[in-house]
Design a protein around this motif. Structure first.
Motif, PDB file in Angstrom:
ATOM      1  N   PRO A  89      18.996  -6.871 -49.831  1.00 56.48           N
ATOM      2  CA  PRO A  89      18.949  -5.573 -50.506  1.00 56.48           C
ATOM      3  C   PRO A  89      17.774  -5.484 -51.470  1.00 56.48           C
ATOM      4  N   GLY A  90      17.067  -4.376 -51.411  1.00 58.50           N
ATOM      5  CA  GLY A  90      15.921  -4.157 -52.272  1.00 58.50           C
ATOM      6  C   GLY A  90      14.604  -4.640 -51.714  1.00 58.50           C
ATOM      7  N   ASP A  91      14.615  -5.432 -50.630  1.00 58.11           N
ATOM      8  CA  ASP A  91      13.369  -5.933 -50.045  1.00 58.11           C
ATOM      9  C   ASP A  91      12.535  -4.782 -49.481  1.00 58.11           C
ATOM     10  N   GLN A  92      11.231  -4.976 -49.539  1.00 58.57           N
ATOM     11  CA  GLN A  92      10.317  -4.024 -48.896  1.00 58.57           C
ATOM     12  C   GLN A  92       9.785  -4.668 -47.624  1.00 58.57           C
ATOM     13  N   ILE A  93       9.984  -3.969 -46.508  1.00 61.44           N
ATOM     14  CA  ILE A  93       9.545  -4.475 -45.207  1.00 61.44           C
ATOM     15  C   ILE A  93       8.353  -3.640 -44.770  1.00 61.44           C
ATOM     16  N   THR A  94       7.261  -4.308 -44.428  1.00 66.57           N
ATOM     17  CA  THR A  94       6.026  -3.631 -44.062  1.00 66.57           C
ATOM     18  C   THR A  94       5.544  -4.138 -42.711  1.00 66.57           C
ATOM     19  N   ILE A  95       5.056  -3.240 -41.889  1.00 70.56           N
ATOM     20  CA  ILE A  95       4.387  -3.651 -40.654  1.00 70.56           C
ATOM     21  C   ILE A  95       2.940  -3.188 -40.729  1.00 70.56           C
ATOM     22  N   GLN A  96       2.054  -4.010 -40.226  1.00 72.19           N
ATOM     23  CA  GLN A  96       0.634  -3.690 -40.160  1.00 72.19           C
ATOM     24  C   GLN A  96       0.197  -3.705 -38.705  1.00 72.19           C
ATOM     25  N   LEU A  97      -0.515  -2.657 -38.299  1.00 67.82           N
ATOM     26  CA  LEU A  97      -1.003  -2.525 -36.937  1.00 67.82           C
ATOM     27  C   LEU A  97      -2.506  -2.288 -36.967  1.00 67.82           C
ATOM     28  N   PRO A  98      -3.230  -2.733 -35.935  1.00 65.93           N
ATOM     29  CA  PRO A  98      -4.669  -2.473 -35.890  1.00 65.93           C
ATOM     30  C   PRO A  98      -4.939  -0.981 -35.753  1.00 65.93           C
ATOM     31  N   PRO A  99      -6.082  -0.503 -36.228  1.00 65.93           N
ATOM     32  CA  PRO A  99      -6.389   0.929 -36.132  1.00 65.93           C
ATOM     33  C   PRO A  99      -6.455   1.395 -34.684  1.00 65.93           C
ATOM     34  N   GLU A 100      -6.090   2.635 -34.488  1.00 61.24           N
ATOM     35  CA  GLU A 100      -6.081   3.230 -33.153  1.00 61.24           C
ATOM     36  C   GLU A 100      -7.467   3.760 -32.816  1.00 61.24           C
ATOM     37  N   LYS A 101      -7.907   3.510 -31.584  1.00 58.50           N
ATOM     38  CA  LYS A 101      -9.208   3.996 -31.140  1.00 58.50           C
ATOM     39  C   LYS A 101      -9.084   5.428 -30.637  1.00 58.50           C
ATOM     40  N   SER A 102      -9.979   6.282 -31.077  1.00 58.52           N
ATOM     41  CA  SER A 102      -9.964   7.679 -30.633  1.00 58.52           C
ATOM     42  C   SER A 102     -10.564   7.794 -29.238  1.00 58.52           C
ATOM     43  N   ASP A 103     -10.201   8.869 -28.548  1.00 56.85           N
ATOM     44  CA  ASP A 103     -10.731   9.151 -27.212  1.00 56.85           C
ATOM     45  C   ASP A 103     -12.052   9.899 -27.374  1.00 56.85           C
ATOM     46  N   GLN A 104     -13.149   9.212 -27.138  1.00 57.66           N
ATOM     47  CA  GLN A 104     -14.459   9.809 -27.347  1.00 57.66           C
ATOM     48  C   GLN A 104     -14.762  10.922 -26.350  1.00 57.66           C
ATOM     49  N   ARG A 105     -13.971  11.031 -25.300  1.00 59.93           N
ATOM     50  CA  ARG A 105     -14.210  12.083 -24.306  1.00 59.93           C
ATOM     51  C   ARG A 105     -13.712  13.448 -24.777  1.00 59.93           C
ATOM     52  N   LEU A 106     -12.850  13.481 -25.789  1.00 59.32           N
ATOM     53  CA  LEU A 106     -12.286  14.738 -26.256  1.00 59.32           C
ATOM     54  C   LEU A 106     -13.306  15.518 -27.078  1.00 59.32           C
ATOM     55  N   THR A 107     -13.433  16.803 -26.756  1.00 57.10           N
ATOM     56  CA  THR A 107     -14.357  17.685 -27.455  1.00 57.10           C
ATOM     57  C   THR A 107     -13.670  18.299 -28.670  1.00 57.10           C
ATOM     58  N   VAL A 108     -14.411  18.416 -29.762  1.00 59.77           N
ATOM     59  CA  VAL A 108     -13.900  19.054 -30.971  1.00 59.77           C
ATOM     60  C   VAL A 108     -14.130  20.555 -30.885  1.00 59.77           C
ATOM     61  N   SER A 109     -13.065  21.340 -31.111  1.00 63.78           N
ATOM     62  CA  SER A 109     -13.170  22.798 -31.147  1.00 63.78           C
ATOM     63  C   SER A 109     -12.981  23.273 -32.582  1.00 63.78           C
ATOM     64  N   THR A 110     -13.825  24.204 -32.992  1.00 62.89           N
ATOM     65  CA  THR A 110     -13.728  24.764 -34.347  1.00 62.89           C
ATOM     66  C   THR A 110     -12.987  26.094 -34.358  1.00 62.89           C
ATOM     67  N   GLN A 111     -12.373  26.461 -33.224  1.00 58.41           N
ATOM     68  CA  GLN A 111     -11.578  27.684 -33.194  1.00 58.41           C
ATOM     69  C   GLN A 111     -10.340  27.509 -34.073  1.00 58.41           C
ATOM     70  N   PRO A 112      -9.797  28.602 -34.606  1.00 56.32           N
ATOM     71  CA  PRO A 112      -8.694  28.485 -35.584  1.00 56.32           C
ATOM     72  C   PRO A 112      -7.386  28.023 -34.962  1.00 56.32           C
ATOM     73  N   ILE A 113      -6.587  27.346 -35.777  1.00 54.57           N
ATOM     74  CA  ILE A 113      -5.236  26.955 -35.396  1.00 54.57           C
ATOM     75  C   ILE A 113      -4.375  27.014 -36.644  1.00 54.57           C
ATOM     76  N   GLN A 114      -3.146  27.512 -36.520  1.00 54.02           N
ATOM     77  CA  GLN A 114      -2.264  27.662 -37.671  1.00 54.02           C
ATOM     78  C   GLN A 114      -1.405  26.412 -37.837  1.00 54.02           C
ATOM     79  N   VAL A 115      -1.750  25.587 -38.800  1.00 54.04           N
ATOM     80  CA  VAL A 115      -0.962  24.393 -39.135  1.00 54.04           C
ATOM     81  C   VAL A 115       0.037  24.790 -40.217  1.00 54.04           C
ATOM     82  N   ILE A 116       1.323  24.669 -39.924  1.00 52.95           N
ATOM     83  CA  ILE A 116       2.334  25.093 -40.893  1.00 52.95           C
ATOM     84  C   ILE A 116       2.947  23.915 -41.655  1.00 52.95           C
ATOM     85  N   TYR A 117       2.682  22.694 -41.182  1.00 55.70           N
ATOM     86  CA  TYR A 117       3.143  21.513 -41.918  1.00 55.70           C
ATOM     87  C   TYR A 117       2.250  20.331 -41.553  1.00 55.70           C
TER      88      TYR A 117
END
Length: 292
Positions: free
Chosen positions: A54-82
């Motif tokens: 009881p009271g212990d803090q349990i932490t997991i560490q994972l290597p960073p995720e590699k992004s998909d360089q093939r995906l194009t970035v769009s600057t068109q609008p999107i409504q983020v509500i959270y």
């Protein structure tokens, strides 16, 4: 990537069981033990059999995720509500595909989210679409901001505890005010159109009548399974296709040229905060106009 939990109950247990209770099991558990580290109170755990208190803090560490360089970035609008460190909830407009496909690689929901993340100075975040919507269905979509969150939420998709609700406007008048549609759904060959068929996959849709229009009915719908075009197929099989749904023979002369379907409510359990998350968004103007 680093994620932590505090043990709040009074029981001692092995760290592997603690992690299982937080959704880390099976393939995901192998990923944590194979590629990452488990720490207890900032000390490396000697094995997954180490006991936590009881009271212990349990932490997991994972290597960073590699992004998909093939995906194009769009600057068109999107409504983020959270948005938080693990999740994004957006209100997808009609006409926007959820993910890139053969005919559109540059401006989908996922492309726009990449643009939004750049604007938020979070370009290294790798989003994953959790609840995909058809191109011409509007409404709430949940995205995981990293693969670990995506893996944790997968269990809720499999056991159907992730709660998705829709507004649909269907042709004609339903006889029952409330009901379940449970016909199996499949498709012939590579056809885009799905249909009710004896050897299809199990499907379950619940609906409630909200109001009757002159020649149509507004219904609320809850999905218990996630078959392609499930709502559209089930109501078509009842003789009540959605207004504007050309693929399934819905009326095209009622003032809407896309399926009258909107994902208005989303509920899921957040395994990080251990709270139920609840979101709603209003019906879009084209469907509201039908009700007037």
């Amino acid at each position: 990537m680093e994620f932590s939990w505090r043990k709040t109950d009074d029981n001692e247990e092995k760290v592997r069981y603690f992690l299982q209770q937080h959704g880390i099991s099976g393939r995901l558990f192998k990923q944590v033990t194979g590629q990452g580290k488990i720490l207890i109170n900032n000390q490396l755990a000697a094995s997954t059999g180490v006991r936590v208190h009881p009271g212990d803090q349990i932490t997991i560490q994972l290597p960073p995720e590699k992004s998909d360089q093939r995906l194009t970035v769009s600057t068109q609008p999107i409504q983020v509500i959270y948005a938080d460190n693990n999740w994004l909830v957006v209100n997808k407009p009609t006409g926007l595909a959820s993910i890139p496909g053969p005919t559109n690689q540059t401006d989908t929901l996922l492309n726009r989210i990449l643009g939004w993340l750049q604007q938020q100075n979070s370009p290294d975040t790798v989003p994953h679409v959790v609840t995909r919507l058809d191109r011409f269905t509007s409404g709430l979509v949940l995205l995981a901001r990293h693969r670990f969150a995506h893996s944790l939420i997968a269990r809720q998709l499999m056991d159907h505890s992730l709660d998705k609700r829709y507004y649909a406007i269907v042709a004609g008048h339903l006889t029952a005010k409330h009901g379940f549609l449970t016909q199996p759904i499949g498709r012939q060959g590579e056809a885009i159109r799905r249909q009710v068929m004896a050897n299809g996959k199990a499907a379950k849709t619940e609906y409630w009548q909200v109001s009757k229009l002159a020649t149509a009915t507004l219904v609320k719908v809850k999905l218990y399974t996630g078959r392609t075009h499930q709502i559209r197929v089930h109501f078509t099989a009842q003789g009540h296709p959605l207004l504007g749904d050309q693929l399934y023979g819905g009326p095209l002369d009622q003032g809407i040229q896309r399926q009258a379907l909107h994902a208005y409510e989303l509920n899921f359990y957040d395994p990080f905060t251990q709270q139920v998350m609840h979101f709603t968004c209003p019906m879009p103007s084209d469907m509201q106009a039908l009700l007037k």
